[in-house]
Design a protein around this motif. Structure first.
Motif, PDB file in Angstrom:
ATOM      1  N   ILE A 136     -14.347 -13.296  10.930  1.00 24.31           N
ATOM      2  CA  ILE A 136     -15.141 -13.162   9.693  1.00 24.31           C
ATOM      3  C   ILE A 136     -14.173 -13.202   8.512  1.00 24.31           C
ATOM      4  CG2 ILE A 136     -17.024 -11.859   8.619  1.00 24.31           C
ATOM      5  CD1 ILE A 136     -17.200 -10.204  11.194  1.00 24.31           C
ATOM      6  N   PRO A 137     -13.601 -14.377   8.205  1.00 20.78           N
ATOM      7  CA  PRO A 137     -12.530 -14.438   7.197  1.00 20.78           C
ATOM      8  C   PRO A 137     -13.000 -14.046   5.791  1.00 20.78           C
ATOM      9  CG  PRO A 137     -13.172 -16.649   7.935  1.00 20.78           C
ATOM     10  CD  PRO A 137     -13.864 -15.683   8.820  1.00 20.78           C
ATOM     11  N   TYR A 138     -14.285 -14.154   5.546  1.00 23.29           N
ATOM     12  CA  TYR A 138     -14.802 -13.877   4.194  1.00 23.29           C
ATOM     13  C   TYR A 138     -15.108 -12.401   3.985  1.00 23.29           C
ATOM     14  CZ  TYR A 138     -18.500 -14.979   7.433  1.00 23.29           C
ATOM     15  OH  TYR A 138     -19.267 -15.047   8.557  1.00 23.29           O
ATOM     16  N   MET A 139     -14.820 -11.575   4.993  1.00 21.00           N
ATOM     17  CA  MET A 139     -15.072 -10.139   4.823  1.00 21.00           C
ATOM     18  C   MET A 139     -13.810  -9.443   4.343  1.00 21.00           C
ATOM     19  SD  MET A 139     -16.709  -7.452   7.521  1.00 21.00           S
ATOM     20  CE  MET A 139     -15.262  -6.666   8.163  1.00 21.00           C
ATOM     21  N   VAL A 193     -28.292 -19.636   0.739  1.00 21.46           N
ATOM     22  CA  VAL A 193     -27.039 -20.345   0.472  1.00 21.46           C
ATOM     23  C   VAL A 193     -26.643 -21.116   1.728  1.00 21.46           C
ATOM     24  CG1 VAL A 193     -26.126 -18.824  -1.317  1.00 21.46           C
ATOM     25  CG2 VAL A 193     -25.776 -18.230   1.071  1.00 21.46           C
ATOM     26  N   LYS A 194     -25.641 -21.988   1.604  1.00 22.71           N
ATOM     27  CA  LYS A 194     -25.225 -22.781   2.765  1.00 22.71           C
ATOM     28  C   LYS A 194     -24.826 -21.858   3.920  1.00 22.71           C
ATOM     29  CE  LYS A 194     -23.572 -27.036   0.723  1.00 22.71           C
ATOM     30  NZ  LYS A 194     -22.388 -27.797   0.330  1.00 22.71           N
ATOM     31  N   PRO A 195     -25.058 -22.300   5.152  1.00 22.32           N
ATOM     32  CA  PRO A 195     -24.701 -21.442   6.290  1.00 22.32           C
ATOM     33  C   PRO A 195     -23.191 -21.183   6.315  1.00 22.32           C
ATOM     34  CG  PRO A 195     -25.963 -23.356   7.009  1.00 22.32           C
ATOM     35  CD  PRO A 195     -25.635 -23.574   5.568  1.00 22.32           C
ATOM     36  N   PHE A 196     -22.807 -19.924   6.352  1.00 22.15           N
ATOM     37  CA  PHE A 196     -21.396 -19.589   6.469  1.00 22.15           C
ATOM     38  C   PHE A 196     -21.186 -18.419   7.417  1.00 22.15           C
ATOM     39  CE2 PHE A 196     -21.146 -15.566   4.200  1.00 22.15           C
ATOM     40  CZ  PHE A 196     -22.349 -15.555   3.519  1.00 22.15           C
ATOM     41  N   MET A 197     -22.227 -17.649   7.643  1.00 22.26           N
ATOM     42  CA  MET A 197     -22.077 -16.426   8.414  1.00 22.26           C
ATOM     43  C   MET A 197     -22.669 -16.613   9.804  1.00 22.26           C
ATOM     44  SD  MET A 197     -23.506 -12.685   7.463  1.00 22.26           S
ATOM     45  CE  MET A 197     -22.262 -12.043   6.388  1.00 22.26           C
ATOM     46  N   VAL A 217     -26.210  -6.917   8.040  1.00 16.41           N
ATOM     47  CA  VAL A 217     -26.495  -8.195   7.401  1.00 16.41           C
ATOM     48  C   VAL A 217     -26.344  -9.335   8.400  1.00 16.41           C
ATOM     49  CG1 VAL A 217     -24.112  -8.326   6.558  1.00 16.41           C
ATOM     50  CG2 VAL A 217     -25.866  -9.726   5.460  1.00 16.41           C
ATOM     51  N   SER A 218     -27.234 -10.318   8.281  1.00 18.09           N
ATOM     52  CA  SER A 218     -27.083 -11.563   9.036  1.00 18.09           C
ATOM     53  C   SER A 218     -27.637 -12.667   8.152  1.00 18.09           C
ATOM     54  CB  SER A 218     -27.860 -11.499  10.350  1.00 18.09           C
ATOM     55  OG  SER A 218     -29.243 -11.441  10.099  1.00 18.09           O
ATOM     56  N   GLN A 219     -27.250 -13.912   8.480  1.00 19.13           N
ATOM     57  CA  GLN A 219     -27.773 -15.020   7.674  1.00 19.13           C
ATOM     58  C   GLN A 219     -28.904 -15.689   8.431  1.00 19.13           C
ATOM     59  OE1 GLN A 219     -25.006 -18.117   6.492  1.00 19.13           O
ATOM     60  NE2 GLN A 219     -26.170 -18.506   4.622  1.00 19.13           N
ATOM     61  N   SER A 220     -30.043 -15.848   7.776  1.00 18.15           N
ATOM     62  CA  SER A 220     -31.198 -16.439   8.446  1.00 18.15           C
ATOM     63  C   SER A 220     -31.010 -17.942   8.561  1.00 18.15           C
ATOM     64  CB  SER A 220     -32.474 -16.129   7.662  1.00 18.15           C
ATOM     65  OG  SER A 220     -32.549 -16.950   6.513  1.00 18.15           O
ATOM     66  N   SER A 221     -31.863 -18.577   9.355  1.00 20.61           N
ATOM     67  CA  SER A 221     -31.739 -20.021   9.537  1.00 20.61           C
ATOM     68  C   SER A 221     -32.069 -20.772   8.246  1.00 20.61           C
ATOM     69  CB  SER A 221     -32.632 -20.486  10.683  1.00 20.61           C
ATOM     70  OG  SER A 221     -33.869 -19.838  10.624  1.00 20.61           O
ATOM     71  N   ARG A 222     -32.697 -20.088   7.296  1.00 22.04           N
ATOM     72  CA  ARG A 222     -32.956 -20.684   5.980  1.00 22.04           C
ATOM     73  C   ARG A 222     -31.786 -20.493   5.039  1.00 22.04           C
ATOM     74  NH1 ARG A 222     -39.010 -19.000   5.143  1.00 22.04           N
ATOM     75  NH2 ARG A 222     -38.090 -16.948   5.242  1.00 22.04           N
ATOM     76  N   GLY A 223     -30.809 -19.658   5.429  1.00 17.47           N
ATOM     77  CA  GLY A 223     -29.633 -19.457   4.604  1.00 17.47           C
ATOM     78  C   GLY A 223     -29.631 -18.177   3.798  1.00 17.47           C
ATOM     79  N   LEU A 282     -29.339 -14.186   3.122  1.00 16.05           N
ATOM     80  CA  LEU A 282     -28.730 -13.035   3.773  1.00 16.05           C
ATOM     81  C   LEU A 282     -29.814 -11.975   3.933  1.00 16.05           C
ATOM     82  CD1 LEU A 282     -25.239 -12.584   2.063  1.00 16.05           C
ATOM     83  CD2 LEU A 282     -25.855 -13.918   4.078  1.00 16.05           C
ATOM     84  N   VAL A 283     -30.078 -11.598   5.176  1.00 15.91           N
ATOM     85  CA  VAL A 283     -31.083 -10.580   5.457  1.00 15.91           C
ATOM     86  C   VAL A 283     -30.346  -9.250   5.574  1.00 15.91           C
ATOM     87  CG1 VAL A 283     -32.930  -9.877   7.013  1.00 15.91           C
ATOM     88  CG2 VAL A 283     -32.365 -12.302   6.777  1.00 15.91           C
ATOM     89  N   MET A 284     -30.694  -8.295   4.721  1.00 23.20           N
ATOM     90  CA  MET A 284     -29.904  -7.064   4.660  1.00 23.20           C
ATOM     91  C   MET A 284     -30.796  -5.842   4.778  1.00 23.20           C
ATOM     92  SD  MET A 284     -27.413  -8.088   1.495  1.00 23.20           S
ATOM     93  CE  MET A 284     -28.712  -8.224   0.290  1.00 23.20           C
ATOM     94  N   GLY A 285     -30.267  -4.835   5.431  1.00 21.04           N
ATOM     95  CA  GLY A 285     -30.999  -3.582   5.555  1.00 21.04           C
ATOM     96  C   GLY A 285     -30.059  -2.413   5.466  1.00 21.04           C
TER      97      GLY A 285
END
Lengths: 413, 89
Positions: A154-157, A264-268, A281-287, A289-292
């Motif tokens: 996860i280089p962006y973390m 946003v573009k898929p990155f995660m 957090v996870s990235q949905s197939s629509r791009g 970020l789904v967060m809780g």
């Protein structure tokens, strides 16, 4: 081009089969009534029909199919729990999830991502090691990984978390997945309906009638329905149902809120959870970020949203992923979580003959959809509690025999 | 942000308060059967209702009672806990 699509081009849209056939008229009596048309209720109806041949079943839903917590969760599926009872139960669910798309002939977008639970303290690291050992003992793919491994994957973390609370390691669970939650409910619903189960939406149960300690039927806004077996699968509305029968439970309802960013573009690729920072957090197939985060601080039977939640969540999220400060929040919503003291569900028979309970789903219900449907169907059809759900009985609390699962809840509560 | 009118300290933000749970009478620890204790600790009717709750005000260190509707989140009555836990629960 599929033949079906070609045929569709020559027909008027009205001739095409609807996903759900027309609702049948409500009968006066059924063998089994399921209260709640979410994932769990639909899965139970599906397995009752498919595996036990019980098709004279009505699913009563006060709103619409999958409109409650089934459509409000953050769709994460995993089995890296803390207790043997939990691990065995959730792992069976994971195995069922794997085959659902084929079972339903419907794409549930089941996507195996890998699931990281970050630890920022020594005590969190200890819990991760504990979970990893319990998991491995049961053959679950789960291990503790170091910061270098996390940073590589996860280089962006920002593993330093802005210097506030650096990540010390993580529990990595390769089978961790996400799925399209609506499709899970729809797939089960269609499968059940094809086998003869009736689904009645906008049908609210207002009372449950008993005679000499046995269930005789349910009162609804559309009249009385006779049934000898009634299953409550309503998660956040469980206390309202158990109150009708004067059954006391340890359940308390707290709102659980979530939100999504703009796409946003898929990155995660992975699912990232931080118990100490109370975020996942996870990235949905629509791009998006789904967060809780964790549940709201006080008991409340409501699905209202608050600004406090978004402020708190984004504050923590920016420590982990600084670039998210540029993203806009698109939507937020809430579900009602029926939390139990030990963070494990309450399932099976009750003191009232013919009344079965599938509740206490708190913040961990979506991932259990297939297995809870399957085990509850078995319990109702055979009137014998399924082996996997024996530890989750309502009377475990009076025996002080709790299933302490809090350490494996997604975030600290 | 939600604000609460608290008689001795005036109008305060709800974020200054910490939820302390339902107000319940605790049975005598020494002379209580296990089933009564389990009943007290775990079992209750938690359907939507107006209930009396403990709330702690962090800045002043005072404990309050809120009579709050768990369906609408409306706080109907606020009072200060002054007599101590044993007498008030």
């Amino acid at each position: 081009m599929p033949l079906r699509l070609l045929k569709y081009a020559w027909k008027s849209p009205e001739e095409e089969l609807r996903f759900f056939p027309q609702e049948k008229p409500l009968e006066k009596e059924y063998d089994v009534v399921i209260i709640g048309g979410g994932g769990h209720g639909m899965a139970c109806a599906y397995y009752l029909a498919k595996e036990h041949g019980i098709t004279n079943v009505a699913v009563l839903e006060q709103g619409y199919i999958g409109g409650g917590n089934t459509g409000r969760n953050t769709t994460i599926v995993r089995s890296n729990y803390l207790t043997s009872e939990g691990v065995k139960f959730y792992d069976e669910s994971l195995k069922l999830f794997d085959d659902l798309s084929e079972d339903f002939d419907l794409n549930i977008f089941y996507s195996t991502r890998g699931h990281y639970t970050m630890a920022h303290t020594d005590s969190a690291m200890r819990t991760m090691r504990w979970r990893a050992e319990v998991n491995k003992h049961h053959g679950i793919d789960s291990e503790v990984v170091d910061v270098e491994t996390i940073q590589k994957d996860i280089p962006y973390m920002d593993v330093e978390c802005n210097g506030q609370h650096p990540v010390m390691g993580a529990l990595y669970h390769a089978p961790g997945s996400v799925a399209r939650h609506d499709a899970v409910a729809w797939g089960y619903a269609r499968g059940a309906q094809m086998r003869g189960v009736e689904i009645h939406q906008k049908t609210q149960v207002t009372d449950i009638k008993t005679a000499s300690g046995k269930v005789v039927g349910v009162e609804t806004n559309r009249g009385f329905i006779k049934a000898k077996k009634v299953i409550s699968m309503v998660a956040g509305s469980s206390p309202r149902i158990t109150n009708m029968l004067d059954i006391k439970t340890p359940i308390e309802v707290f709102p659980l809120q979530s939100c999504v960013t703009e796409p946003v573009k898929p990155f995660m690729n992975t699912i990232v959870v931080s118990g100490s920072l109370h975020v996942y957090v996870s990235q949905s197939s629509r791009g998006e970020l789904v967060m809780g985060a964790s549940v709201d601080p006080a008991e409340l039977h409501s699905t209202r949203s608050t600004l406090d939640f978004v402020e708190g969540l984004t504050d923590q999220m920016m420590d982990l992923f600084p670039f998210t400060s540029r993203l806009k929040i698109m939507r937020q919503w809430a579900g009602m979580s029926d939390i139990t003291p030990d963070f494990a569900p309450i399932m099976g028979k009750t003191q009232i003959d013919g009344f079965y309970l599938d509740s206490g789903w708190g913040t961990w219900g979506f991932k259990a959809t297939p297995i809870s449907g399957k085990t509850m169907a078995y319990t109702v059809a055979t009137d014998t509690t399924h082996e996997l759900i024996k530890p989750f009985s309502l009377d475990r609390f009076e025996r002080f025999n709790l299933v302490g699962e809090k350490g494996a809840a997604s975030v600290g509560h | 942000m939600k604000f609460i009118d608290c008689p001795p300290i005036g109008r305060r933000a709800l974020s200054e308060f910490v939820y302390g749970g339902l107000v319940k009478h605790e049975p005598d620890h020494e002379n209580v059967s296990e089933s009564v204790w389990a009943e007290h600790v775990f079992y209750r009717h938690s359907h939507p209702q107006i209930q009396k709750e403990w709330w702690y005000h962090r800045p002043t260190g005072m404990w309050f009672f809120f009579e709050r509707d768990t369906l609408t989140d409306v706080i109907h009555h606020v009072s200060v806990a002054t007599k101590g836990y044993a007498n008030e629960a």
